[in-house]
Every structure is written in structure tokens, then in C-alpha cells.
Design an enzyme around this catalytic site. Structure first.
Site, PDB file in Angstrom:
ATOM      1  CE  LYS A  22      -1.809   1.517   4.097  1.00  0.00           C
ATOM      2  NZ  LYS A  22      -1.515   2.896   4.468  1.00  0.00           N
ATOM      3  CG  ASN A  23       2.119   2.789   3.580  1.00  0.00           C
ATOM      4  OD1 ASN A  23       0.977   3.127   3.254  1.00  0.00           O
ATOM      5  ND2 ASN A  23       2.460   2.571   4.838  1.00  0.00           N
ATOM      6  NE  ARG A  92      -2.077  12.237   8.379  1.00  0.00           N
ATOM      7  CZ  ARG A  92      -2.189  13.489   8.761  1.00  0.00           C
ATOM      8  NH1 ARG A  92      -3.343  13.948   9.169  1.00  0.00           N
ATOM      9  NH2 ARG A  92      -1.147  14.285   8.742  1.00  0.00           N
ATOM     10  CB  CYS A 116      -4.374  11.127  12.036  1.00  0.00           C
ATOM     11  SG  CYS A 116      -4.034   9.422  11.726  1.00  0.00           S
ATOM     12  NE  ARG A 121       0.137  10.009  10.231  1.00  0.00           N
ATOM     13  CZ  ARG A 121      -0.296   9.063   9.413  1.00  0.00           C
ATOM     14  NH1 ARG A 121      -1.480   8.523   9.583  1.00  0.00           N
ATOM     15  NH2 ARG A 121       0.456   8.657   8.422  1.00  0.00           N
ATOM     16  CG  ASP A 304       2.895   1.238   9.599  1.00  0.00           C
ATOM     17  OD1 ASP A 304       2.449   2.089  10.390  1.00  0.00           O
ATOM     18  OD2 ASP A 304       3.191   1.510   8.417  1.00  0.00           O
ATOM     19  NE  ARG A 396      -6.960   4.139   5.632  1.00  0.00           N
ATOM     20  CZ  ARG A 396      -6.003   4.475   6.512  1.00  0.00           C
ATOM     21  NH1 ARG A 396      -6.270   4.510   7.797  1.00  0.00           N
ATOM     22  NH2 ARG A 396      -4.798   4.775   6.102  1.00  0.00           N
TER      23      ARG A 396
HETATM   24  N1  EPU Z   1       6.123  14.541  11.103  1.00  0.00           N
HETATM   25  C1  EPU Z   1       6.108  15.879  11.425  1.00  0.00           C
HETATM   26  N2  EPU Z   1       5.970  16.779  10.401  1.00  0.00           N
HETATM   27  C2  EPU Z   1       5.849  16.406   9.101  1.00  0.00           C
HETATM   28  C3  EPU Z   1       5.889  15.041   8.783  1.00  0.00           C
HETATM   29  C4  EPU Z   1       6.035  14.123   9.810  1.00  0.00           C
HETATM   30  O1  EPU Z   1       6.192  16.245  12.590  1.00  0.00           O
HETATM   31  O2  EPU Z   1       5.723  17.286   8.236  1.00  0.00           O
HETATM   32  C5  EPU Z   1       6.287  13.542  12.171  1.00  0.00           C
HETATM   33  C6  EPU Z   1       5.045  12.652  12.321  1.00  0.00           C
HETATM   34  O3  EPU Z   1       4.043  13.257  13.098  1.00  0.00           O
HETATM   35  C7  EPU Z   1       5.657  11.416  12.947  1.00  0.00           C
HETATM   36  C8  EPU Z   1       7.024  11.334  12.293  1.00  0.00           C
HETATM   37  O4  EPU Z   1       7.307  12.641  11.797  1.00  0.00           O
HETATM   38  O5  EPU Z   1       5.799  11.614  14.324  1.00  0.00           O
HETATM   39  C9  EPU Z   1       7.168  10.356  11.152  1.00  0.00           C
HETATM   40  O6  EPU Z   1       6.036  10.458  10.295  1.00  0.00           O
HETATM   41  P1  EPU Z   1       6.109  10.186   8.734  1.00  0.00           P
HETATM   42  O7  EPU Z   1       5.989  11.481   8.024  1.00  0.00           O
HETATM   43  O8  EPU Z   1       7.273   9.334   8.419  1.00  0.00           O
HETATM   44  O9  EPU Z   1       4.754   9.366   8.518  1.00  0.00           O
HETATM   45  P2  EPU Z   1       3.882   9.404   7.211  1.00  0.00           P
HETATM   46  O10 EPU Z   1       4.738   9.627   6.040  1.00  0.00           O
HETATM   47  O11 EPU Z   1       2.713  10.315   7.419  1.00  0.00           O
HETATM   48  C10 EPU Z   1       4.078   6.868   6.623  1.00  0.00           C
HETATM   49  C11 EPU Z   1       3.134   5.735   6.407  1.00  0.00           C
HETATM   50  C12 EPU Z   1       2.527   5.323   7.737  1.00  0.00           C
HETATM   51  C13 EPU Z   1       3.681   4.902   8.665  1.00  0.00           C
HETATM   52  C14 EPU Z   1       4.675   6.062   8.805  1.00  0.00           C
HETATM   53  C15 EPU Z   1       5.902   5.717   9.642  1.00  0.00           C
HETATM   54  C16 EPU Z   1       2.328   6.119   4.158  1.00  0.00           C
HETATM   55  C17 EPU Z   1       1.214   6.497   3.259  1.00  0.00           C
HETATM   56  N3  EPU Z   1       2.094   6.145   5.479  1.00  0.00           N
HETATM   57  O12 EPU Z   1       3.297   7.938   7.181  1.00  0.00           O
HETATM   58  O13 EPU Z   1       1.711   4.191   7.492  1.00  0.00           O
HETATM   59  O14 EPU Z   1       3.172   4.558   9.927  1.00  0.00           O
HETATM   60  O15 EPU Z   1       5.124   6.480   7.511  1.00  0.00           O
HETATM   61  O16 EPU Z   1       6.560   4.630   9.092  1.00  0.00           O
HETATM   62  O17 EPU Z   1       3.412   5.785   3.692  1.00  0.00           O
HETATM   63  C18 EPU Z   1      -0.083   2.714   7.872  1.00  0.00           C
HETATM   64  O18 EPU Z   1       0.175   2.179   6.780  1.00  0.00           O
HETATM   65  O19 EPU Z   1      -0.892   2.209   8.699  1.00  0.00           O
HETATM   66  C19 EPU Z   1       0.557   3.985   8.211  1.00  0.00           C
HETATM   67  C20 EPU Z   1       0.088   4.804   9.158  1.00  0.00           C
END
Ligand code: EPU
Length: 417
Positions: A22-23, A92, A116, A121, A304, A396
Site C-alpha cells: 500500500k505505502n 492523509r 488522525c 501528524r 506499523d 484501507r
Molecule cells: N512529522 C512531522 N511533520 C511532518 C511530517 C512528519 O512532525 O511534516 C512527524 C510525524 O508526526 C511522525 C514522524 O514525523 O511523528 C514520522 O512520520 P512520517 O511522516 O514518516 O509518517 P507518514 O509519512 O505520514 C508513513 C506511512 C505510515 C507509517 C509512517 C511511519 C504512508 C502512506 N504512510 O506515514 O503508514 O506509519 O510512515 O513509518 O506511507 C499505515 O500504513 O498504517 C501507516 C500509518
């Protein structure tokens, strides 16, 4: 709303095939926006999040067709720069269209993703990064409005390695003028998979898989045909299910290298896990040992998989300490697991799990994807009947999960609403 009913206590045996990730699929489908022709993607999983991103791409004026697990996207007609609230609020990851839209159309108006269940996030790193590349950004009426006459390469430092932030900025930098360096970049396999696709399109990217990614902008990218990598979280979920039910499961079409950390942790619990080529055989031990985990960015233990591993520790011998460092509220499953008899004490971002002999089936529900998967695992292991509601969270991110578990011998049914 659909429900899943499980009569627990069965040992899982047989083989299961892992679907596309998915990701990885989400940013890769979006990357088609960067080309002016028809891209073809194979092994795209059939999930609600994928349907949402397809809906968003179609809304942007892009031609999208799906036949089984193959999706074709032709972005030559891209003409709309607005990602509306109605679509973004369902997922998101829609924020991933921000940078490609600015790169192609020089402007974007994308709804801010809301709160969320697992944490605040924010998307501040995405916005700061895009600003560094020369875009002007305003927040108005719940939308991010970004525009740039041209994007110009720059150095970007992420305070925390962000997966979708790294992916979004890579998609801006590939068409920016000059060189961009992403420092403290995410190293997840999904980031590497996207970079591989962009490289195949003609992008110049170095250092992928390390925390410094260097991108030399090019003037245009060409369409590609690619296959999506296997889902490492689905792989980890099935390995954990095998360990939990003392089963013997052959997990096919996966990428063992991407789940190396999970394999090592499961081995410490006593499970026998053997990888060969694209298969993993996972066999559970009679007695499950307690093991501590701490979630960290890749190659650390994935957040995850935290909820699923906690279920395994709920029926292990002794005490285990689980620490969540990525998201501030990713323990939604704990209260539900406790209703099934788990002995878990939360303190800040840590959970102390004291193994019990057995969980007992109960009606449960969860408000996020991986928490829902953990309740399925708990139901498979528990004595008696577990009824899981709000199954749409599972849909999802898991392709036909109940069918796959049923094939392995679980007594699991979906009750359609
Ligand atoms: N963060 C910030 N500011 C930002 C971006 C991130 O503070 O602008 C923080 C987040 O709040 C978090 C940390 O940085 O504390 C890491 O978040 P990240 O941005 O890496 O998460 P994401 O890109 O929103 C993806 C996956 C998630 C997975 C996380 C961590 C996708 C679509 N989603 O989310 O997947 O948990 O990386 O590995 O790739 C899931 O599949 O169930 C899922 C939630």
C-alpha cells in the site's frame, strides 16, 4: 458497516501470497503525474486507500484505468490543481499530490489533512521543504495553496525522517532546476521503491537508502511500466500470526530483506523463521518468549507492526516492554486488548505487557488500520468468539485479509451490513 467474526484457537497452516505494498503503491501511482504519457503499474493491491488515490487522480483530470491488479495512468490531460477536502479527508496520503502538482502545473491547492487517530501528524516538513525549493505557500480556508514560477534545487533538512515528506520532496526536486539534497531523509523500502520508479522515468537520484539523497533536476520525465514491491507490513502480520497460533505458514511473494528486523525479533520469541528467495516459512514455538521492542524509522522496528507484536507479547511468557517513538497516540488497541484479557500497563510512550495464558474472545472495535489488524490476530489466538466492528479501517490497508486467514484454516467470516 461490515463486521468480522472469528472463532479463535485454530492453528494456522498452509500458504499465503503477499499483495503489493500500500505505502509503496500510493506515492508511485501519484508519481505518474510527473509524466506526460501513459504509465502502467502492476501488482497494485485492491484497497480502499488505493481507490481513494485513484479517485483523486481522476479528479485532477488524469485518465486512470484499472484491470485486476494493473493500473494505467495517463497524466497528459492533467488540468486541475485542486485536491478537495472530500477526498483528502478520507486519506492523509493525498498530500503526496502537492509537490508533483507544483512541479507540473506550477501551482496546487490541496486540502490540509485533518487530525488522525494515531497522532497529530502535521505536514510542516513537506511545506518547509517545498518553500526551500522556491514555492510560495499560503494556508487559507483549510487548504494549502502553493505556487512557483520555477522550482530551484536547495538543501533540505528534515528534523525527523519523514516517509511521505521525503517522497513528496523527491517528486518536486526531480523536475527542479539544479541540485537538491535531502538530509536526514527516510530510508524505508517504499522511499527506495519510489526513487527506483523516478529513476526509470529519467530522474537523476543518488544516495537512496541512505539518509542523504541527492537529486539533479531534469527538464522532463518519461512514462514507465513497473511492478509494485510486496507489502512488508502484511508480511510481518502473517509471520506474527503464524508465531501466535503456533502455526506453520509459507508466506509467498514477499521480500525477506525488507522484514529483516521483524524476523530477528520473532526469532527471539522462539519462532522458527526461514527465508528463501521470495518466500518465508514461519513456524510458531510451543512457548512464546517475551521480547522488548522499540519502534524506530527503518531499518528500526516499524511502528506499523507495533500493535500486532503487542498481541504476541500478550500471550508470551513473562514481561515485555514496548516503546512507540514515531506516533504519540498509537496505543488505541490497548484498551480493546485489555477487554480480551491482556495485561498491559501504559506509561507515556511505553507499554508494559505481562503475558497471560490465553486471551478471551469479545466484541471489539478499533479506529485505525494497524490496531484493527492486531484485533484480528487477538481474535485468532483467543478462546471463543471475537466480533470486530469498523472493519473499513482494515479494508484501507489489507487486501482480502479474512479470505487469506480462512485459507490458512482460521474460523473467520465477514458479515456484510
Ligand atoms: N512529522 C512531522 N511533520 C511532518 C511530517 C512528519 O512532525 O511534516 C512527524 C510525524 O508526526 C511522525 C514522524 O514525523 O511523528 C514520522 O512520520 P512520517 O511522516 O514518516 O509518517 P507518514 O509519512 O505520514 C508513513 C506511512 C505510515 C507509517 C509512517 C511511519 C504512508 C502512506 N504512510 O506515514 O503508514 O506509519 O510512515 O513509518 O506511507 C499505515 O500504513 O498504517 C501507516 C500509518
Amino acid at each position: 458497516m461490515d463486521k468480522i467474526i472469528i472463532n479463535g484457537g485454530r492453528t494456522l497452516k498452509g500458504d499465503v501470497s503477499i499483495s503489493g505494498s500500500k505505502n509503496a503503491a500510493l506515492p508511485i501511482l501519484v508519481s505518474a503525474l510527473l509524466t506526460d504519457g501513459k504509465c502502467t503499474f502492476h501488482n497494485v493491491p485492491d484497497l480502499r486507500d488505493i481507490r481513494s488515490i485513484i479517485e483523486l487522480l481522476a479528479h485532477l483530470g488524469v485518465r486512470v484505468e484499472r484491470e485486476n491488479n494493473t493500473v494505467t495512468i495517463d497524466a497528459s490531460g492533467l488540468n486541475n490543481h485542486e485536491a478537495p477536502y472530500e477526498i483528502v479527508r478520507t486519506m492523509r496520503a493525498s498530500i503526496l499530490v502537492l509537490c508533483p502538482l507544483v512541479a507540473r502545473l506550477k501551482k496546487a491547492r490541496v486540502s490540509l489533512p485533518g487530525g488522525c487517530a494515531i497522532g497529530a501528524r502535521p505536514i510542516n516538513f513537506h511545506l518547509k521543504g517545498l518553500t526551500s525549493l522556491g514555492a510560495s505557500i499560503e494556508l487559507e480556508h483549510g487548504y494549502v495553496k502553493a505556487s512557483a514560477k520555477e522550482l530551484i534545487g536547495n538543501e533540505i533538512y528534515f528534523d525527523i525522517p519523514t516517509v511521505t515528506g521525503t517522497e513528496n520532496l523527491m517528486m518536486a526536486a526531480v523536475l527542479a532546476k539544479g541540485e537538491t539534497k535531502l538530509r536526514n531523509a527516510a530510508r524505508e523500502p517504499e522511499v527506495i521503491a519510489l526513487a527506483d520508479v523516478l529513476t526509470k522515468m529519467g530522474a537523476k537520484i543518488d544516495g537512496v537508502g541512505t539518509s542523504i539523497i541527492t537529486i539533479k533536476g531534469v527538464s522532463a520525465l518519461k512514462p514507465v511500466t513497473v511492478t509494485i514491491i510486496p507489502d512488508r507490513i502484511e508480511t510481518g502480520t502473517f509471520m506474527t500470526a503464524a508465531a501466535l497460533t503456533k502455526g506453520d505458514v509459507l508466506i509467498k511473494d514477499c521480500e525477506p530483506e525488507h522484514v529483516g528486523g521483524i524476523i530477528l525479533k520473532l526469532k527471539l520469541t522462539g519462532a522458527d523463521i526461514r527465508a528463501e528467495n521470495n518466500n518465508i516459512r514461519a513456524r510458531g514455538a510451543d512457548e512464546i518468549e517475551s521480547v522488548d521492542i522499540k519502534t524506530l524509522p527503518y531499518p528500526g522496528f516499524p511502528t506499523d507492526m507495533q500493535a500486532q507484536f503487542m498481541v504476541l507479547m500478550s500471550v508470551a511468557k513473562g514481561l515485555s516492554m514496548i516503546t512507540e517513538t514515531i506516533f504519540e497516540n498509537r496505543y488505541i488497541h490497548v484498551s480493546e486488548l485489555k477487554r480480551m484479557g491482556a495485561d498491559i500497563t501504559l506509561s507515556g510512550n511505553s507499554a508494559m505487557v505481562k503475558g497471560v495464558n490465553t486471551l478471551s474472545g469479545a466484541p471489539v472495535m478499533a479506529t485505525d488500520l494497524r490496531a484493527s489488524a492486531s484485533l484480528i490476530l487477538a481474535g485468532l489466538s483467543a478462546k471463543g468468539k471475537t466480533e470486530i466492528s469498523r472493519v473499513y479501517h482494515l479494508d484501507r490497508g489489507y487486501d482480502a485479509i479474512e479470505k487469506k486467514f480462512k485459507k490458512l484454516g482460521a474460523a473467520i467470516e465477514r458479515i456484510k451490513d
